[in-house]
Design a protein around this motif. Structure first.
Motif, PDB file in Angstrom:
ATOM      1  N   TRP A  31       9.270  76.074  24.680  1.00  0.00           N
ATOM      2  CA  TRP A  31       8.234  75.911  23.655  1.00  0.00           C
ATOM      3  C   TRP A  31       7.914  77.235  22.972  1.00  0.00           C
ATOM      4  O   TRP A  31       7.790  77.300  21.755  1.00  0.00           O
ATOM      5  N   TRP A  32       7.811  78.296  23.748  1.00  0.00           N
ATOM      6  CA  TRP A  32       7.451  79.598  23.195  1.00  0.00           C
ATOM      7  C   TRP A  32       8.526  80.170  22.287  1.00  0.00           C
ATOM      8  O   TRP A  32       8.245  81.005  21.426  1.00  0.00           O
ATOM      9  N   MET A  82      14.331  68.412  21.759  1.00  0.00           N
ATOM     10  CA  MET A  82      12.972  68.800  22.111  1.00  0.00           C
ATOM     11  C   MET A  82      12.016  67.737  21.585  1.00  0.00           C
ATOM     12  O   MET A  82      12.218  67.195  20.484  1.00  0.00           O
ATOM     13  N   ARG A 118       5.983  68.140  20.679  1.00  0.00           N
ATOM     14  CA  ARG A 118       6.028  69.445  21.346  1.00  0.00           C
ATOM     15  C   ARG A 118       6.484  70.512  20.345  1.00  0.00           C
ATOM     16  O   ARG A 118       5.908  71.601  20.270  1.00  0.00           O
ATOM     17  N   PHE A 119       7.513  70.194  19.570  1.00  0.00           N
ATOM     18  CA  PHE A 119       7.972  71.127  18.548  1.00  0.00           C
ATOM     19  C   PHE A 119       6.897  71.306  17.473  1.00  0.00           C
ATOM     20  O   PHE A 119       6.671  72.419  16.985  1.00  0.00           O
ATOM     21  N   ALA A 167       4.242  73.832  18.535  1.00  0.00           N
ATOM     22  CA  ALA A 167       4.775  75.193  18.524  1.00  0.00           C
ATOM     23  C   ALA A 167       4.974  75.683  17.095  1.00  0.00           C
ATOM     24  O   ALA A 167       4.732  76.854  16.780  1.00  0.00           O
TER      25      ALA A 167
END
Length: 214
Positions: free
Chosen positions: A121-122, A146, A150-151, A154
């Protein structure tokens, strides 16, 4: 200070000629194209940190440019560019990624994949500040399936930290009289270094491609 004042006047005259709206659209368009159209893989100095910092400097020096309109628009353009890259990676998969550029570019993709596997994620956030990773992490995240939301989270964080953050830093660095001259010098160094790095990367990519073909 006289040189800085003269530069401020020149920038103001330029914006009066081309229009503030055109200035916004050019900056936003370049930021968007950097990842959505992969322009940043070939000319990172045109679509990267130096563009954002310099646009902030111009916003501080020229009348009519609203720093918050510029910065928020830049963040949105950065967000949309990465979303397009992610969706292309998810839709077309690894073969689409493999067609990007020459051998040097493919090596950069391999490094970016390792970076993505390490940071997950980072990596989407951190990649904003890394010219090659900024272009390819969204694609690789899409290829690697992904999670969309979640993407998305980020991408929002990265767009705010990079697109909005660097633009605003450039503005406030130039708007404080005591550091204005230093800000122009720093921006000039960054822009020059980015141009040199971009030209060297392009030439190395061409040499490698010619060698492979030979």
């Amino acid at each position: 200070m006289l040189r800085a004042a003269a530069l401020d006047q020149q920038l103001s005259d330029l914006l009066s000629d081309v229009g503030v709206l055109v200035f916004y659209l050019v900056v936003w368009g370049l930021v968007f194209a950097g990842t959505a159209l992969f322009v940043g893989a070939f000319v990172p100095f045109v679509t990267g940190d130096s563009l954002l910092f310099a646009s902030g400097l111009i916003a501080a020096a020229a009348s009519g440019v609203d720093i918050w309109v510029l910065a928020i628009g830049t963040g949105i353009a950065a967000f949309l560019g990465d979303q397009i890259g992610f969706l292309l990676g998810r839709r077309y998969g690894r073969p689409y990624l493999d067609r990007r550029g020459g051998p040097r570019t493919r090596k950069a993709i391999d490094r970016t994949e390792a970076f993505y596997r390490t940071f997950g994620w980072w990596s989407v956030v951190i990649a904003r500040f890394m010219p090659w990773a900024r272009v390819f992490v969204p694609l690789i995240a899409g290829v690697g399936n992904m999670g969309y939301y979640r993407f998305l989270t980020a991408n929002v964080v990265g767009a705010l930290a990079w697109g909005v953050g660097i633009t605003v830093v450039g503005y406030f660095a130039a708007s404080i009289p005591e550091v204005r001259v230093a800000a122009y010098v720093i921006a000039g160094v960054f822009i020059f270094a980015a141009i040199v790095a971009g030209i060297r990367a392009w030439r190395a990519d061409r040499v490698t491609a010619d060698t492979s073909e030979g």
